[in-house]
Motif scaffolding. Structure first.
Motif, PDB file in Angstrom:
ATOM      1  N   ALA A  89       0.779  -0.776   0.267  1.00  0.00           N
ATOM      2  CA  ALA A  89       0.167  -0.587  -0.048  1.00  0.00           C
ATOM      3  C   ALA A  89       0.545   1.571  -0.327  1.00  0.00           C
ATOM      4  O   ALA A  89       0.644   2.110  -0.500  1.00  0.00           O
ATOM      5  N   ALA A  90       1.907   0.856   0.878  1.00  0.00           N
ATOM      6  CA  ALA A  90       2.921   2.823   0.920  1.00  0.00           C
ATOM      7  C   ALA A  90       3.577   2.855  -0.351  1.00  0.00           C
ATOM      8  O   ALA A  90       3.375   3.362  -0.651  1.00  0.00           O
ATOM      9  N   ALA A  91       3.821   1.095  -0.932  1.00  0.00           N
ATOM     10  CA  ALA A  91       4.640   1.718  -2.114  1.00  0.00           C
ATOM     11  C   ALA A  91       3.607   2.593  -3.601  1.00  0.00           C
ATOM     12  O   ALA A  91       4.115   2.704  -4.499  1.00  0.00           O
ATOM     13  N   LEU A  92       2.577   1.275  -3.229  1.00  0.00           N
ATOM     14  CA  LEU A  92       1.662   1.619  -4.506  1.00  0.00           C
ATOM     15  C   LEU A  92       1.296   3.429  -4.754  1.00  0.00           C
ATOM     16  O   LEU A  92       1.278   3.897  -5.379  1.00  0.00           O
ATOM     17  N   TYR A  93       0.580   3.953  -3.360  1.00  0.00           N
ATOM     18  CA  TYR A  93       0.782   5.202  -2.847  1.00  0.00           C
ATOM     19  C   TYR A  93       1.599   6.592  -3.348  1.00  0.00           C
ATOM     20  O   TYR A  93       1.408   7.464  -3.720  1.00  0.00           O
ATOM     21  N   PHE A  98       4.550   9.705  -7.428  1.00  0.00           N
ATOM     22  CA  PHE A  98       6.026  10.040  -8.258  1.00  0.00           C
ATOM     23  C   PHE A  98       5.544  10.645  -9.668  1.00  0.00           C
ATOM     24  O   PHE A  98       5.388  11.555 -10.488  1.00  0.00           O
ATOM     25  N   VAL A  99       4.170   9.254  -9.670  1.00  0.00           N
ATOM     26  CA  VAL A  99       3.480   9.293 -11.446  1.00  0.00           C
ATOM     27  C   VAL A  99       2.941  10.592 -11.106  1.00  0.00           C
ATOM     28  O   VAL A  99       2.863  11.658 -12.314  1.00  0.00           O
ATOM     29  N   SER A 100       1.973  11.343 -10.123  1.00  0.00           N
ATOM     30  CA  SER A 100       1.090  12.173 -10.341  1.00  0.00           C
ATOM     31  C   SER A 100       2.896  13.601 -10.559  1.00  0.00           C
ATOM     32  O   SER A 100       1.783  15.140 -11.273  1.00  0.00           O
ATOM     33  N   ALA A 116      -4.064   7.856 -15.502  1.00  0.00           N
ATOM     34  CA  ALA A 116      -4.452   6.332 -15.070  1.00  0.00           C
ATOM     35  C   ALA A 116      -3.325   6.152 -13.926  1.00  0.00           C
ATOM     36  O   ALA A 116      -5.212   5.591 -13.069  1.00  0.00           O
ATOM     37  N   LEU A 117      -2.853   6.578 -14.085  1.00  0.00           N
ATOM     38  CA  LEU A 117      -1.761   5.618 -13.245  1.00  0.00           C
ATOM     39  C   LEU A 117      -2.265   6.393 -12.264  1.00  0.00           C
ATOM     40  O   LEU A 117      -2.373   6.001 -10.452  1.00  0.00           O
TER      41      LEU A 117
END
Length: 183
Positions: A89-93, A98-100, A116-117
């Motif tokens: 969960a922490a890695a996804l967030y 980073f992506v945003s 999308a990501l």
């Protein structure tokens, strides 16, 4: 709220004693595929009169995230422990941030993937439900569901109820804090 509750239910279901083959995962995957195909197409069609074709085709909907979560969740959650799900969960967030904020692709296809990501960048007027942060929330919900299942399995229903009330209180306080930060 829906993503947290969905994750909680998947975490809770993953902790059930296995008494035989379960059709739950297969049912959820089928529903997820439906949401990502037929459901998405129907929502896009309904948005065309209000948004126009281009905007409707490039918008992400919460049903897309739910579809992805209920495809991935039944496979991933039973195979990962609570600590691994918390790290995921922490890695996804972190990846969503980073992506945003940190990735600015120039190619249109990569820009769509970025959107999308991770979601729209600051100041972007488009509305979206990006995959990474919502899946992170789903994973966090699965941890709560696993905890509640463990308490109930141990015969500690009152403790489960109190913890659930505490989670709700924390969620309300976070929501108030977020709302206040925008004021």
């Amino acid at each position: 709220t829906f993503m947290v509750i969905s994750g909680m239910m998947m975490g809770f279901l993953a902790e059930r004693p296995k008494v035989g083959p379960s059709n739950t995962a297969r049912t959820l995957v089928g529903r997820g595929i439906f949401l990502l195909t037929v459901g998405h197409a129907l929502i896009v069609i309904s948005c065309i009169p209000r948004l126009g074709l281009d905007a409707a085709l490039t918008r992400g909907f919460i049903t897309d995230v739910i579809g992805a979560a209920i495809i991935v969740g039944p496979w991933l959650i039973p195979r990962l422990g609570v600590a691994a799900r918390a790290l995921l969960a922490a890695a996804l967030y972190a990846a969503a941030i980073f992506v945003s904020w940190g990735w600015a692709p120039t190619a249109p296809a990569l820009d769509l993937l970025d959107y999308a990501l991770g979601g729209p960048n600051i100041g972007d007027p488009r509305v979206n439900f990006p995959l990474l942060p919502w899946l992170a929330l789903y994973m966090l919900g699965s941890i709560v569901g696993s905890r509640l299942a463990a308490l109930l399995r141990a015969g500690r229903a009152l403790r489960a109820e109190l913890e659930l009330a505490a989670y709700g209180l924390v969620a309300v306080m976070v929501a108030i804090g977020i709302k206040a930060s925008f004021m």
